[in-house]
Design a protein around this motif. Sequence first.
Motif, PDB file in Angstrom:
ATOM      1  N   ASN A 148       0.849  -1.191   0.000  1.00  4.99           N
ATOM      2  CA  ASN A 148       0.000   0.000   0.000  1.00  4.99           C
ATOM      3  C   ASN A 148       0.880   1.235   0.000  1.00  4.99           C
ATOM      4  O   ASN A 148       1.868   1.306   0.745  1.00  4.99           O
ATOM      5  N   LEU A 149       0.515   2.232  -0.792  1.00  6.19           N
ATOM      6  CA  LEU A 149       1.288   3.470  -0.858  1.00  6.19           C
ATOM      7  C   LEU A 149       0.342   4.662  -0.879  1.00  6.19           C
ATOM      8  O   LEU A 149      -0.539   4.753  -1.736  1.00  6.19           O
ATOM      9  N   ILE A 150       0.523   5.561   0.079  1.00 10.22           N
ATOM     10  CA  ILE A 150      -0.190   6.834   0.101  1.00 10.22           C
ATOM     11  C   ILE A 150       0.846   7.913  -0.151  1.00 10.22           C
ATOM     12  O   ILE A 150       1.813   8.037   0.609  1.00 10.22           O
ATOM     13  N   GLN A 151       0.654   8.687  -1.204  1.00  7.92           N
ATOM     14  CA  GLN A 151       1.686   9.621  -1.620  1.00  7.92           C
ATOM     15  C   GLN A 151       1.094  10.991  -1.934  1.00  7.92           C
ATOM     16  O   GLN A 151      -0.002  11.100  -2.485  1.00  7.92           O
ATOM     17  N   GLY A 152       1.824  12.014  -1.579  1.00  7.74           N
ATOM     18  CA  GLY A 152       1.453  13.371  -1.929  1.00  7.74           C
ATOM     19  C   GLY A 152       2.655  14.110  -2.468  1.00  7.74           C
ATOM     20  O   GLY A 152       3.801  13.765  -2.167  1.00  7.74           O
ATOM     21  N   SER A 153       2.421  15.112  -3.274  1.00 10.73           N
ATOM     22  CA  SER A 153       3.514  15.960  -3.763  1.00 10.73           C
ATOM     23  C   SER A 153       2.981  17.374  -3.981  1.00 10.73           C
ATOM     24  O   SER A 153       1.842  17.571  -4.412  1.00 10.73           O
ATOM     25  N   THR A 154       3.826  18.321  -3.639  1.00 10.32           N
ATOM     26  CA  THR A 154       3.510  19.735  -3.806  1.00 10.32           C
ATOM     27  C   THR A 154       4.617  20.364  -4.628  1.00 10.32           C
ATOM     28  O   THR A 154       5.797  20.183  -4.301  1.00 10.32           O
ATOM     29  N   PHE A 155       4.263  21.059  -5.695  1.00 12.96           N
ATOM     30  CA  PHE A 155       5.328  21.659  -6.491  1.00 12.96           C
ATOM     31  C   PHE A 155       4.908  22.998  -7.098  1.00 12.96           C
ATOM     32  O   PHE A 155       3.729  23.361  -7.119  1.00 12.96           O
ATOM     33  N   PHE A 156       5.934  23.716  -7.554  1.00 11.20           N
ATOM     34  CA  PHE A 156       5.756  25.080  -8.038  1.00 11.20           C
ATOM     35  C   PHE A 156       6.284  25.179  -9.469  1.00 11.20           C
ATOM     36  O   PHE A 156       7.414  24.768  -9.752  1.00 11.20           O
ATOM     37  N   ILE A 157       5.466  25.718 -10.382  1.00 12.25           N
ATOM     38  CA  ILE A 157       5.872  25.924 -11.768  1.00 12.25           C
ATOM     39  C   ILE A 157       6.398  27.353 -11.871  1.00 12.25           C
ATOM     40  O   ILE A 157       5.635  28.325 -11.785  1.00 12.25           O
ATOM     41  N   ALA A 158       7.723  27.500 -12.036  1.00  7.61           N
ATOM     42  CA  ALA A 158       8.356  28.818 -11.950  1.00  7.61           C
ATOM     43  C   ALA A 158       7.972  29.745 -13.098  1.00  7.61           C
ATOM     44  O   ALA A 158       7.813  30.953 -12.898  1.00  7.61           O
ATOM     45  N   ASN A 159       7.836  29.207 -14.311  1.00 12.00           N
ATOM     46  CA  ASN A 159       7.532  30.029 -15.481  1.00 12.00           C
ATOM     47  C   ASN A 159       6.021  30.045 -15.735  1.00 12.00           C
ATOM     48  O   ASN A 159       5.456  29.020 -16.125  1.00 12.00           O
ATOM     49  N   PRO A 160       5.341  31.169 -15.555  1.00 11.43           N
ATOM     50  CA  PRO A 160       3.892  31.197 -15.755  1.00 11.43           C
ATOM     51  C   PRO A 160       3.460  30.960 -17.195  1.00 11.43           C
ATOM     52  O   PRO A 160       2.290  30.656 -17.441  1.00 11.43           O
ATOM     53  N   ASN A 161       4.374  31.074 -18.147  1.00 10.87           N
ATOM     54  CA  ASN A 161       4.028  30.838 -19.552  1.00 10.87           C
ATOM     55  C   ASN A 161       4.164  29.369 -19.951  1.00 10.87           C
ATOM     56  O   ASN A 161       3.794  28.996 -21.066  1.00 10.87           O
ATOM     57  N   PHE A 162       4.705  28.554 -19.044  1.00 12.54           N
ATOM     58  CA  PHE A 162       4.777  27.113 -19.309  1.00 12.54           C
ATOM     59  C   PHE A 162       3.530  26.442 -18.752  1.00 12.54           C
ATOM     60  O   PHE A 162       3.154  26.646 -17.593  1.00 12.54           O
ATOM     61  N   SER A 163       2.868  25.639 -19.573  1.00 15.03           N
ATOM     62  CA  SER A 163       1.636  24.979 -19.156  1.00 15.03           C
ATOM     63  C   SER A 163       1.921  23.545 -18.711  1.00 15.03           C
ATOM     64  O   SER A 163       2.019  22.634 -19.532  1.00 15.03           O
ATOM     65  N   PHE A 164       2.047  23.356 -17.407  1.00 10.76           N
ATOM     66  CA  PHE A 164       2.169  22.001 -16.873  1.00 10.76           C
ATOM     67  C   PHE A 164       0.866  21.239 -17.058  1.00 10.76           C
ATOM     68  O   PHE A 164       0.852  20.032 -17.277  1.00 10.76           O
ATOM     69  N   ARG A 165      -0.249  21.961 -16.996  1.00 12.28           N
ATOM     70  CA  ARG A 165      -1.554  21.332 -17.192  1.00 12.28           C
ATOM     71  C   ARG A 165      -1.665  20.698 -18.584  1.00 12.28           C
ATOM     72  O   ARG A 165      -2.269  19.649 -18.754  1.00 12.28           O
ATOM     73  N   SER A 166      -1.100  21.358 -19.577  1.00 10.94           N
ATOM     74  CA  SER A 166      -1.163  20.841 -20.944  1.00 10.94           C
ATOM     75  C   SER A 166      -0.423  19.514 -21.059  1.00 10.94           C
ATOM     76  O   SER A 166      -0.888  18.576 -21.706  1.00 10.94           O
ATOM     77  N   TYR A 167       0.724  19.434 -20.417  1.00 12.59           N
ATOM     78  CA  TYR A 167       1.532  18.214 -20.486  1.00 12.59           C
ATOM     79  C   TYR A 167       0.926  17.095 -19.657  1.00 12.59           C
ATOM     80  O   TYR A 167       0.813  15.959 -20.106  1.00 12.59           O
ATOM     81  N   TYR A 168       0.507  17.416 -18.433  1.00 18.37           N
ATOM     82  CA  TYR A 168       0.116  16.368 -17.494  1.00 18.37           C
ATOM     83  C   TYR A 168      -1.336  15.930 -17.622  1.00 18.37           C
ATOM     84  O   TYR A 168      -1.642  14.754 -17.553  1.00 18.37           O
ATOM     85  N   ALA A 169      -2.249  16.887 -17.786  1.00 20.55           N
ATOM     86  CA  ALA A 169      -3.669  16.542 -17.729  1.00 20.55           C
ATOM     87  C   ALA A 169      -4.475  17.037 -18.911  1.00 20.55           C
ATOM     88  O   ALA A 169      -5.670  16.789 -18.989  1.00 20.55           O
ATOM     89  N   GLN A 170      -3.864  17.785 -19.827  1.00 20.81           N
ATOM     90  CA  GLN A 170      -4.527  18.286 -21.017  1.00 20.81           C
ATOM     91  C   GLN A 170      -5.739  19.172 -20.709  1.00 20.81           C
ATOM     92  O   GLN A 170      -6.713  19.215 -21.454  1.00 20.81           O
ATOM     93  N   THR A 171      -5.699  19.874 -19.576  1.00 14.99           N
ATOM     94  CA  THR A 171      -6.729  20.871 -19.291  1.00 14.99           C
ATOM     95  C   THR A 171      -6.354  22.232 -19.887  1.00 14.99           C
ATOM     96  O   THR A 171      -7.117  23.189 -19.762  1.00 14.99           O
ATOM     97  N   GLU A 172      -5.188  22.285 -20.508  1.00 16.49           N
ATOM     98  CA  GLU A 172      -4.762  23.460 -21.245  1.00 16.49           C
ATOM     99  C   GLU A 172      -4.092  23.012 -22.539  1.00 16.49           C
ATOM    100  O   GLU A 172      -3.928  21.816 -22.784  1.00 16.49           O
ATOM    101  N   ARG A 173      -3.690  23.994 -23.348  1.00 18.39           N
ATOM    102  CA  ARG A 173      -2.900  23.706 -24.551  1.00 18.39           C
ATOM    103  C   ARG A 173      -1.731  24.674 -24.614  1.00 18.39           C
ATOM    104  O   ARG A 173      -1.914  25.874 -24.470  1.00 18.39           O
TER     105      ARG A 173
END
Length: 332
Positions: A148-173
């Motif tokens: 069993n594994l319970i895991q959490g992670s907190t992170f910060f995207i330094a460049n506001p013009n980079f879309s992490f959402r687009s890469y990870y979850a496709q809620t952006e482009r």
Amino acid sequence: MSSQEIRPYDLEKQAEHATLKEYDSTYRVNYFENIIIKVFSTTNTNRFQAQSLDGENLFELEPLGEYLIGASFDYKWVALEVSWTPNFLFSSVEKELAKSATNISTSLNFFYSDQWRQELKYTYIKGFRNNRVTESTSNIDFSNTVFNLIQGSTFFIANPNFSFRSYYAQTERQLKSAGSFIPRMIYSFAFTKPNLVFEVPEVNNLDEIRSFDIVAQVGYIHTFVINKKWYATLGLHSGAGSNFSKYFFVNNTEENFDSIFFTYESEAAIGYNSYRWFFGLSGNWRNYNNNNNESNQFNRDFGFFSLHLGYRFNDNKPMRKFFGWFEDHLGF
């Protein structure tokens, strides 16, 4: 209105979000006003390297359920995901061994703000194979071993013009190529039931292992965009962490261990991302390298290869009202 045409309401909200969060709208566009459904198939090559307490045997354990299928739901700031291994995906050779095997994972992910992200994940695995078989370990059955594994992670995207959402979850482009440094803190709690019994008087059988990891990591991800719809993403990360483990034995004794370890992670993705449809391939490899194998339940080597397909639907006013409350009061 054609299903491929974007609603005026969506355009207004996209412009409003870019102004509020202070990023260049020529670099990224969000689809927070759409209900996003994604299905995916994953090849899970997680490996756990365990050493017996006497140091005599080394096991390389891999889940019997190494192929998973799953689905996710994304809307506004929240993402829900579940994946599992159905019976038909177990190999024919291991059908009998895998009768009680299970591999399931669920996650809840959301953004505190435009650049702060939180991930929560639970993984349950029952049933392993040993890829490092020796004469002394060939008769050991790991089909009832539970992890069993319970895991959490907190992170910060330094460049506001980079879309992490687009890469990870496709809620952006991502509309134009961009990258970002991403510091991340990872914390996890694991508990393992080996379910191994050695009928030898001098052997103190292990009942359960509990461990806690905390990792500080820094990395860089870059997305290359062609014609605003085709993309390729590359990422590299490294870090260090501490592990605290406790072994519980059947004779009611306990042993504590702790160690320092180093992590390395690489990831890559290619795909297509338009207004409605999106699809792609992605891969990730992560290694936890302990400086003392005995002080942790496992040395871990995680890897996966995933294929996904998704579609964005229009939302409705009741959903906007419900989720909008969290945006208005909590700033999501």
